[in-house]
Design an enzyme around this catalytic site. Structure first.
Site, PDB file in Angstrom:
ATOM      1  N   CYS A  49       0.876  -1.164   0.000  1.00  0.00           N
ATOM      2  CA  CYS A  49       0.000   0.000   0.000  1.00  0.00           C
ATOM      3  C   CYS A  49       0.917   1.220   0.000  1.00  0.00           C
ATOM      4  CB  CYS A  49      -0.892  -0.027   1.233  1.00  0.00           C
ATOM      5  SG  CYS A  49      -2.456   0.819   1.005  1.00  0.00           S
TER       6      CYS A  49
ATOM      7  N   CYS B 246      -4.087  -1.147  -2.304  1.00  0.00           N
ATOM      8  CA  CYS B 246      -4.633   0.190  -2.503  1.00  0.00           C
ATOM      9  C   CYS B 246      -4.393   0.599  -3.948  1.00  0.00           C
ATOM     10  CB  CYS B 246      -4.069   1.204  -1.513  1.00  0.00           C
ATOM     11  SG  CYS B 246      -2.420   1.812  -1.844  1.00  0.00           S
TER      12      CYS B 246
ATOM     13  N   CYS C  88       6.590  -0.280  -9.303  1.00  0.00           N
ATOM     14  CA  CYS C  88       7.141  -1.050  -8.184  1.00  0.00           C
ATOM     15  C   CYS C  88       8.598  -1.392  -8.450  1.00  0.00           C
ATOM     16  CB  CYS C  88       6.359  -2.355  -8.012  1.00  0.00           C
ATOM     17  SG  CYS C  88       4.663  -2.139  -7.464  1.00  0.00           S
TER      18      CYS C  88
END
Length: 175
Positions: free
Chosen positions: A12, A88, A96
């Protein structure tokens, strides 16, 4: 020969609520089958007190839970993840790090209980609901016959879980 234990990372943005809740649930419900971790792209450094209260009230572990950066899990000495789930919509849309081991990914977004305004009863209610949605997802995940599913079938099941009750209306399946 003992069964393999899978490493699971929940992501998240702030790592204060949803990912923390998921880590705790899988830590207890998946004990012996899964190692659970959580992290954030921009960790706030503190766990939301309502997350801790709801977990404790539901008899889930809170010891050792902390808000931390996802960079901890991209480091060379980090545990290799088998699964990475964004919980989320903001984290799902972010670039990422490259995860060692090329884990399977899916987006399991639910609305942010920490964003609920109002009194403590309203806020706690939102956290209880987030807990319930996350627990349902993790129960389905933990029951999957992971070793018997090929990668395509497993990926489809993981995405399907993300569309279950309580799914946020953000950017699904971009984890």
């Amino acid at each position: 020969m003992p069964d393999r234990v899978f490493n699971v990372l929940f992501l998240c943005t702030g790592n204060t609520a949803r990912s923390i809740i998921a880590e705790s649930i899988l830590r207890k419900d998946g004990a012996g089958r899964f190692n659970a971790f959580s992290a954030g792209s921009q960790p706030k450094g503190v766990v939301n007190p309502f997350a801790l209260k709801v977990l404790a009230d539901s008899n889930y572990p809170t010891e050792g839970l902390r808000s931390k950066s996802w960079q901890e899990f991209a480091a060379a000495d980090a545990p290799v993840m088998d699964f990475v789930f964004t919980v989320c919509d903001n984290a799902a849309g972010e670039a990422c790090p490259v995860w060692p081991g090329q884990p399977m990914t899916a987006h399991w977004g639910i609305d942010d209980p920490a964003a609920v305004e109002g009194g403590d009863i309203d806020k706690e209610r939102a956290f209880v609901q987030a807990f319930r949605f996350m627990k349902n997802r993790i129960s389905v995940f933990a029951a999957l016959p992971i070793k018997r599913l090929d990668g395509v079938a497993l990926g489809a099941k993981l995405r399907e879980i993300g569309h279950s009750e309580g799914a946020s209306h953000g950017r699904p399946d971009v984890a």
